[in-house]
Design a protein around this motif. Structure first.
Motif, mmCIF file in Angstrom:
data_model
loop_
_atom_site.group_PDB
_atom_site.id
_atom_site.type_symbol
_atom_site.label_atom_id
_atom_site.label_comp_id
_atom_site.label_asym_id
_atom_site.label_seq_id
_atom_site.Cartn_x
_atom_site.Cartn_y
_atom_site.Cartn_z
ATOM 1 N N MET A 1 0.840 -1.191 0.000
ATOM 2 C CA MET A 1 0.000 0.000 0.000
ATOM 3 C C MET A 1 0.880 1.248 0.000
ATOM 4 S SD MET A 1 -2.900 1.607 0.091
ATOM 5 C CE MET A 1 -3.938 0.151 0.139
ATOM 6 N N ARG A 2 0.704 2.084 -1.026
ATOM 7 C CA ARG A 2 1.466 3.319 -1.124
ATOM 8 C C ARG A 2 0.991 4.309 -0.073
ATOM 9 N NH1 ARG A 2 1.304 8.168 -4.620
ATOM 10 N NH2 ARG A 2 -0.869 7.630 -5.028
ATOM 11 N N HIS A 3 1.911 5.073 0.505
ATOM 12 C CA HIS A 3 1.570 6.121 1.453
ATOM 13 C C HIS A 3 1.884 7.479 0.833
ATOM 14 C CE1 HIS A 3 1.248 2.725 4.093
ATOM 15 N NE2 HIS A 3 0.840 3.496 5.083
ATOM 16 N N ILE A 4 1.025 8.446 1.106
ATOM 17 C CA ILE A 4 1.142 9.772 0.500
ATOM 18 C C ILE A 4 0.995 10.838 1.587
ATOM 19 C CG2 ILE A 4 0.245 8.943 -1.704
ATOM 20 C CD1 ILE A 4 -2.440 10.227 -1.028
ATOM 21 N N PRO A 5 1.413 12.069 1.320
ATOM 22 C CA PRO A 5 1.285 13.125 2.336
ATOM 23 C C PRO A 5 -0.185 13.472 2.603
ATOM 24 C CG PRO A 5 2.874 13.736 0.641
ATOM 25 C CD PRO A 5 2.139 12.538 0.125
ATOM 26 N N LEU A 6 -0.486 13.711 3.859
ATOM 27 C CA LEU A 6 -1.803 14.228 4.239
ATOM 28 C C LEU A 6 -1.719 15.757 4.146
ATOM 29 C CD1 LEU A 6 -4.662 13.470 5.350
ATOM 30 C CD2 LEU A 6 -3.740 13.894 7.643
ATOM 31 N N GLY A 7 -1.787 16.248 2.908
ATOM 32 C CA GLY A 7 -1.641 17.680 2.686
ATOM 33 C C GLY A 7 -0.300 18.171 3.211
ATOM 34 N N GLY A 8 -0.344 19.290 3.908
ATOM 35 C CA GLY A 8 0.868 19.869 4.462
ATOM 36 C C GLY A 8 1.098 19.563 5.918
ATOM 37 N N THR A 9 0.470 18.503 6.419
ATOM 38 C CA THR A 9 0.567 18.188 7.847
ATOM 39 C C THR A 9 1.887 17.542 8.238
ATOM 40 O OG1 THR A 9 -0.391 15.967 7.601
ATOM 41 C CG2 THR A 9 -1.927 17.819 7.944
ATOM 42 N N GLY A 10 2.606 16.988 7.259
ATOM 43 C CA GLY A 10 3.802 16.223 7.574
ATOM 44 C C GLY A 10 3.516 14.776 7.895
ATOM 45 N N ILE A 11 2.251 14.379 7.853
ATOM 46 C CA ILE A 11 1.839 13.007 8.135
ATOM 47 C C ILE A 11 1.726 12.233 6.823
ATOM 48 C CG2 ILE A 11 -0.012 11.567 9.083
ATOM 49 C CD1 ILE A 11 -0.749 13.906 10.916
ATOM 50 N N GLN A 12 2.184 11.000 6.832
ATOM 51 C CA GLN A 12 2.032 10.108 5.691
ATOM 52 C C GLN A 12 0.878 9.139 5.970
ATOM 53 O OE1 GLN A 12 4.074 9.845 2.687
ATOM 54 N NE2 GLN A 12 4.675 11.907 3.327
ATOM 55 N N VAL A 13 -0.036 9.036 5.027
ATOM 56 C CA VAL A 13 -1.180 8.140 5.206
ATOM 57 C C VAL A 13 -1.313 7.227 3.992
ATOM 58 C CG1 VAL A 13 -2.456 9.728 6.701
ATOM 59 C CG2 VAL A 13 -2.807 9.817 4.216
ATOM 60 N N ASP B 1 -3.328 23.067 20.566
ATOM 61 C CA ASP B 1 -2.116 23.604 21.174
ATOM 62 C C ASP B 1 -1.698 22.787 22.390
ATOM 63 O OD1 ASP B 1 -2.228 25.558 19.241
ATOM 64 O OD2 ASP B 1 -3.085 27.091 20.567
ATOM 65 N N ALA B 2 -2.676 22.167 23.060
ATOM 66 C CA ALA B 2 -2.390 21.346 24.243
ATOM 67 C C ALA B 2 -1.982 19.923 23.884
ATOM 68 C CB ALA B 2 -3.620 21.317 25.155
ATOM 69 N N GLY B 3 -2.012 19.588 22.587
ATOM 70 C CA GLY B 3 -1.554 18.273 22.160
ATOM 71 C C GLY B 3 -2.628 17.210 22.071
ATOM 72 N N LYS B 4 -3.882 17.581 22.315
ATOM 73 C CA LYS B 4 -4.947 16.586 22.219
ATOM 74 C C LYS B 4 -5.377 16.341 20.777
ATOM 75 C CE LYS B 4 -6.841 17.262 26.846
ATOM 76 N NZ LYS B 4 -8.066 17.526 27.658
ATOM 77 N N ILE B 5 -5.088 17.294 19.916
ATOM 78 C CA ILE B 5 -5.403 17.219 18.490
ATOM 79 C C ILE B 5 -4.138 17.559 17.719
ATOM 80 C CG2 ILE B 5 -6.723 18.271 16.603
ATOM 81 C CD1 ILE B 5 -8.863 19.011 18.720
ATOM 82 N N GLY B 6 -3.897 16.808 16.644
ATOM 83 C CA GLY B 6 -2.761 17.147 15.795
ATOM 84 C C GLY B 6 -3.083 18.258 14.820
ATOM 85 N N HIS B 7 -4.204 18.112 14.114
ATOM 86 C CA HIS B 7 -4.594 19.079 13.086
ATOM 87 C C HIS B 7 -6.114 19.175 13.051
ATOM 88 C CE1 HIS B 7 -0.473 19.149 11.497
ATOM 89 N NE2 HIS B 7 -0.473 17.852 11.768
ATOM 90 N N LEU B 8 -6.596 20.319 12.587
ATOM 91 C CA LEU B 8 -8.025 20.550 12.460
ATOM 92 C C LEU B 8 -8.438 20.480 10.992
ATOM 93 C CD1 LEU B 8 -8.474 23.531 14.946
ATOM 94 C CD2 LEU B 8 -9.275 21.187 15.272
ATOM 95 N N GLY B 9 -9.499 19.746 10.733
ATOM 96 C CA GLY B 9 -10.051 19.645 9.393
ATOM 97 C C GLY B 9 -11.530 19.967 9.402
#
Length: 342
Positions: free
Chosen positions: A1-13, A132-140
């Motif tokens: 399974m190929r992994h690709i960037p999740l936009g500009g988040t720095g996460i590979q999915v 900011d408190a670390g409970k969420i990585g990114h908002l969508g």
């Protein structure tokens, strides 16, 4: 399974994700086996929501011991800060984690929704602090309204946009996807099977794989279903004559008589929840009849308030006979609601 960037988040999915609605009709053990099988096949991106009944709990049990492998996405339907934080905490507890990589504002399709969540003490402010408190990585954010989705991308406030994409619903191609791409936002393609209206995985994904930076989120409820889709990704894409014929057949069968979920018909002066009620027939395909009736009860009960005023008919850009379709769906809902328990 190929992994690709999740936009500009720095996460590979993984290039295809796991949609968390269908597992609500499985018992916990079955659901865990399906999720774990998808993980074993290389899927690492799982999308669910607070309002998907017990989906979060089942996913949490399935990823226990493998949490570091998984990129989790969930959603809140709340627009006010306090209730949104409550739903976040509930999601964290249900899943059994202290953070969620992507937390989305669910179904923002009307001006009032966006105004409320961006207002002082609204959901955006509260969840930004949770990020900011670390409970969420990114908002969508997710939407079914094209004009609103474009506007949401243009705000620059969100890391991802979730909107329908399939060979029936192609409205995102001209403006929304290019704008999201230019903004560095990930495009999450909800409804790869058009909410159950597409019956062939081969046909559905022959189309979707033409857009490799759009991440489809098919819902799975069987190991066989997982394999059917993921096997397609192990060979070159083939948008061949068979696939094109399948597309033409399905589009022809649907004609113009299906809800596009644009929400231009709302709000209803009588309080009818038109959009979810218009989708009841599709929901009943995706779930067992009794589960569908339970899942859609609030929307379907609101149909009884319809007085045939005709306001929705004037607003619908697709010319759908909305009151007539609502009555048909209510009749189907009542039949499902009254089925004896197994």
């Amino acid at each position: 399974m190929r992994h690709i960037p999740l936009g500009g988040t720095g996460i590979q999915v993984s290039e295809v994700g796991f949609g968390g609605i269908p597992i609500i009709r499985l018992d916990s053990g079955q659901a865990q086996r399906v999720v774990r099988h998808a993980l074993d096949r290389g899927v690492n991106f799982i999308d669910t929501a607070h309002m998907y009944l017990d989906s979060e709990e089942k996913i949490g049990k399935a990823v226990a011991g493998r949490r570091q492998e998984v990129v989790l996405a969930s959603k809140t339907i709340q627009r006010q800060g306090g209730p949104a934080l409550e739903q976040l905490e509930t999601s964290l507890r249900r899943i059994g984690t202290d953070h969620i990589e992507l937390y989305q504002f669910h179904q923002v399709s009307q001006d009032a929704d966006l105004d409320a969540l961006l207002a002082p003490s609204g959901a955006y402010e509260a969840l930004s602090k949770a990020r900011d408190a670390g409970k969420i990585g990114h908002l969508g954010i997710s939407s079914h309204n094209l004009a609103m989705a474009v506007r949401l991308v243009e705000t620059g406030l969100f890391a991802t946009i979730q909107f329908p994409l399939n060979f029936i619903e192609t409205a995102a191609l001209d403006e929304l996807i290019p704008k999201a791409r230019a903004a560095g936002m990930a495009y999450l393609a909800m409804k790869p099977f058009a909410g159950g209206m597409i019956d062939s995985a081969r046909t559905a994904f022959a189309y979707l794989r033409q857009h490799p930076d759009c991440i489809p989120l098919p819902g799975f409820d069987t190991i066989e279903g997982v394999d059917e889709v993921l096997d397609l990704y192990e060979s070159p894409n083939a948008l061949d004559e068979e696939a094109r014929t399948g597309m033409e057949r399905i589009v022809g069968e649907l004609g113009g008589r299906f809800c596009h979920r644009c929400e231009y018909c709302q709000p209803c002066p009588q309080g009818v929840r038109i959009t979810p009620a218009m989708m009841y027939r599709v929901v009943s395909i995706r779930m067992s009849p009794r589960t569908a009736a339970s899942f859609s009860a609030v929307a379907m009960e609101s149909v009884r308030q319809c007085v045939d005023c005709g306001e929705c008919l004037e607003k619908c850009p697709y010319g759908l006979p909305i009151p007539e379709m609502l009555r048909e769906h209510l009749e189907l809902y009542d039949a499902h609601r009254l089925l004896p328990k197994p």
